[in-house]
Design a protein around this motif. Sequence first.
Motif, PDB file in Angstrom:
ATOM      1  N   HIS A 202       3.542  -8.417  -3.731  1.00 48.02           N
ATOM      2  CA  HIS A 202       3.079  -7.363  -2.828  1.00 48.02           C
ATOM      3  C   HIS A 202       1.575  -7.135  -2.906  1.00 48.02           C
ATOM      4  O   HIS A 202       1.089  -6.053  -2.616  1.00 48.02           O
TER       5      HIS A 202
ATOM      6  N   PRO B  81       5.921   2.105  -0.151  1.00 48.49           N
ATOM      7  CA  PRO B  81       5.989   0.972  -1.070  1.00 48.49           C
ATOM      8  C   PRO B  81       7.402   0.402  -1.170  1.00 48.49           C
ATOM      9  O   PRO B  81       8.392   1.122  -1.049  1.00 48.49           O
TER      10      PRO B  81
ATOM     11  N   SER C 133      10.334  -1.171  -6.849  1.00 47.37           N
ATOM     12  CA  SER C 133       9.495  -1.377  -8.019  1.00 47.37           C
ATOM     13  C   SER C 133      10.302  -1.057  -9.275  1.00 47.37           C
ATOM     14  O   SER C 133      11.020  -0.063  -9.325  1.00 47.37           O
TER      15      SER C 133
ATOM     16  N   HIS D  98      -2.303  -6.996  -2.067  1.00 48.32           N
ATOM     17  CA  HIS D  98      -3.054  -6.734  -0.818  1.00 48.32           C
ATOM     18  C   HIS D  98      -4.346  -7.520  -0.835  1.00 48.32           C
ATOM     19  O   HIS D  98      -5.041  -7.606  -1.742  1.00 48.32           O
TER      20      HIS D  98
ATOM     21  N   TYR E 173       0.055  -3.437  -6.843  1.00 50.58           N
ATOM     22  CA  TYR E 173      -0.281  -4.002  -5.538  1.00 50.58           C
ATOM     23  C   TYR E 173      -1.517  -4.888  -5.580  1.00 50.58           C
ATOM     24  O   TYR E 173      -2.062  -5.242  -4.544  1.00 50.58           O
TER      25      TYR E 173
END
Length: 132
Positions: A130, A79, A82, A132, A125
């Motif tokens: 970021h 990742p 964050s 998906h 996410y």
Amino acid sequence: MKAEAWIFAITTAFFVLVSPAYWFVTGDWTGTSALVMTTLLAAMVTLYLGFHAAKMDPRPEDRKDAEVADGAGELGFFPPYSWWPLWCALTLGVMVYAVALGLWWLLIIGGALGAVALSGLVFEYYRGEHAH
């Protein structure tokens, strides 16, 4: 994973030898019980890695005839940066501080902010840059 299993097996053997020696030298129940639990924990990891190493296809790290090119390719998902772990840690710190001082109202505020921070960490996410 055979190499990792051997490393943990050696660690387990070390703790098996050290735990009774510590008891005979010091007579301390607290340290001895901690060393025994550490021994059991290392043995548990050794057994887990040993059983899974027997069932898996050998990785390039486990084969003697492997070359560097055999390990090429994608290694997995890592990742990006964050900020959510920082906010989770800060809200947990506020909650522990509230319990230590007996401030129930601060515990409630920390719990509410902690729920928001934990939700942000879990669903990081699914939205934003970021996603998906």
